[in-house]
Scaffold this active site. Structure first.
Site, PDB file in Angstrom:
ATOM      1  N   LYS A 141     -72.462-142.955  86.877  1.00  0.00           N
ATOM      2  CA  LYS A 141     -72.126-142.911  88.240  1.00  0.00           C
ATOM      3  C   LYS A 141     -71.343-143.921  88.815  1.00  0.00           C
ATOM      4  CE  LYS A 141     -75.550-139.192  88.572  1.00  0.00           C
ATOM      5  NZ  LYS A 141     -77.225-139.010  88.695  1.00  0.00           N
ATOM      6  N   GLN A 157     -82.507-140.001  91.977  1.00  0.00           N
ATOM      7  CA  GLN A 157     -82.248-139.903  90.287  1.00  0.00           C
ATOM      8  C   GLN A 157     -83.452-139.164  90.230  1.00  0.00           C
ATOM      9  OE1 GLN A 157     -79.377-140.244  88.453  1.00  0.00           O
ATOM     10  NE2 GLN A 157     -80.679-138.880  87.067  1.00  0.00           N
ATOM     11  N   ASP A 173     -76.728-134.540  96.456  1.00  0.00           N
ATOM     12  CA  ASP A 173     -76.980-133.636  95.733  1.00  0.00           C
ATOM     13  C   ASP A 173     -77.075-132.222  96.354  1.00  0.00           C
ATOM     14  OD1 ASP A 173     -76.280-132.543  93.034  1.00  0.00           O
ATOM     15  OD2 ASP A 173     -78.189-133.434  92.221  1.00  0.00           O
TER      16      ASP A 173
END
Ligand code: NAP
Length: 282
Positions: A52, A96, A119
């Site tokens: 990322k 995460q 997300d």
């Protein structure tokens, strides 16, 4: 059989983002800023996080990694996320997953403001998705939709099956496919006779998290199969579908690795760009 590779699709998303960045330069706006919060020392998560960061570098995005120790408490993580919510310089936040076992990922994800939810996993983002009003959707699911568009895979008037109903893949994918006017059957671990359902599907999406669980011949002859699964076995990476005998049986399939995987990172960048634009323009 056509191999549906993710790289060319991911490249096209990177080009789209690079074009959008010209507006940032023209307007002298700060570059999009993604913050990833990583709790503990999960080696797979560390690899994903480094990918990322590299993607952010490639696009000249600002990228910050906030690392918290394995022993971080719920309150530590909550405070970190609340601080990022208040920080005007931050456009997108990603917690995460998975978190260490003592932390509740659903509860902590909910702390992220929906306008920074990289997300699309907060209840507000998921609700918006269900209403067809989402700004961003889960990176993996949105990436799969990009693949369908790139490879001209039509899902309208096709029998479409999604196997797996997680909030991160199966369920958002189900809604995105509905938005594409597909007629979708959603299967999960309590579905009986899945193989019978699969024998009827023109396009199947598999995200169950079990290495090589399905055989190519479990699917209808000539079907298109999107394998979301990714597993690190001693003999290498594999998906949820064993690709043996796929060549003579399926019309198209995503390889593992190199299929859906590259799309998740590309769509994280795209979601960050979408949230950054929202923050600049309103
Ligand atoms: P997850 O949270 O474990 O969810 C698995 C889903 O599959 C659940 O809905 C479960 O049903 C269902 N399931 C499990 N066993 C099944 C069976 N035998 N038959 C039918 N359904 C079954 O997993 P996830 O986070 O969605 O991830 C799925 C896979 O995708 C994993 O391999 C993961 O590593 C991979 N993944 C890849 C990417 C990428 O970038 N390529 C991104 C995310 C995830 P219940 O709900 O009934 O338990």
């Amino acid at each position: 059989m056509i191999e549906l590779k993710g790289k060319p699709v991911a490249d096209s998303v990177f080009t789209e983002i690079t074009n959008q960045l010209t507006l940032f330069t023209e307007k002298k706006w700060a570059m999009p800023h993604l913050v990833v919060v990583l709790v503990g020392e999960n080696p797979a998560s560390e690899v994903y996080v480094s990918h990322k960061e590299k993607a952010c570098q490639k696009l000249n995005f600002k990228s910050t990694l906030v690392k918290l120790p394995e022993t971080a408490t719920e309150s530590d993580v909550r405070q970190t996320l609340e601080k990022l919510n208040q920080d005007q310089s931050v456009d997108a936040v990603l917690l995460q997953l998975p978190l260490p076992a003592h932390l509740d990922s659903k509860k902590l994800t909910e702390v992220i403001y929906p306008n920074k939810d990289a997300d699309g996993l907060t209840q507000a983002s998921l609700g918006a998705l269900m209403a067809g009003q989402q700004k961003v959707a889960s990176c993996t699911s949105a990436g799969i939709i990009k693949m369908l568009e790139f490879y001209n895979i039509n899902v309208v008037n096709k029998k479409v099956v999604v196997v797996g109903r997680s909030l991160i893949v199966g369920l958002p994918l189900f809604h995105l496919l509905l938005q594409k006017n597909a007629t979708v059957t959603l299967c999960h671990s309590k579905t009986e006779n899945i193989k019978q359902v699969l024998q009827d599907a023109d396009v199947a999406f598999v995200a169950i998290g079990k290495p090589n669980f399905f055989k190519a011949t479990d699917f209808k002859k000539g079907a298109t199969v999107i394998d979301v699964g990714i597993h690190r076995l001693p003999e290498g990476l594999c998906g949820d579908v064993n690709p043996e005998s796929a060549a003579g049986h399926l019309s198209a399939m995503t390889p593992v690795p190199g299929g859906v995987g590259p799309m998740t990172i590309a769509m994280l960048m795209k979601n960050t760009m979408t949230l950054a634009l929202e923050n600049r323009i309103g």
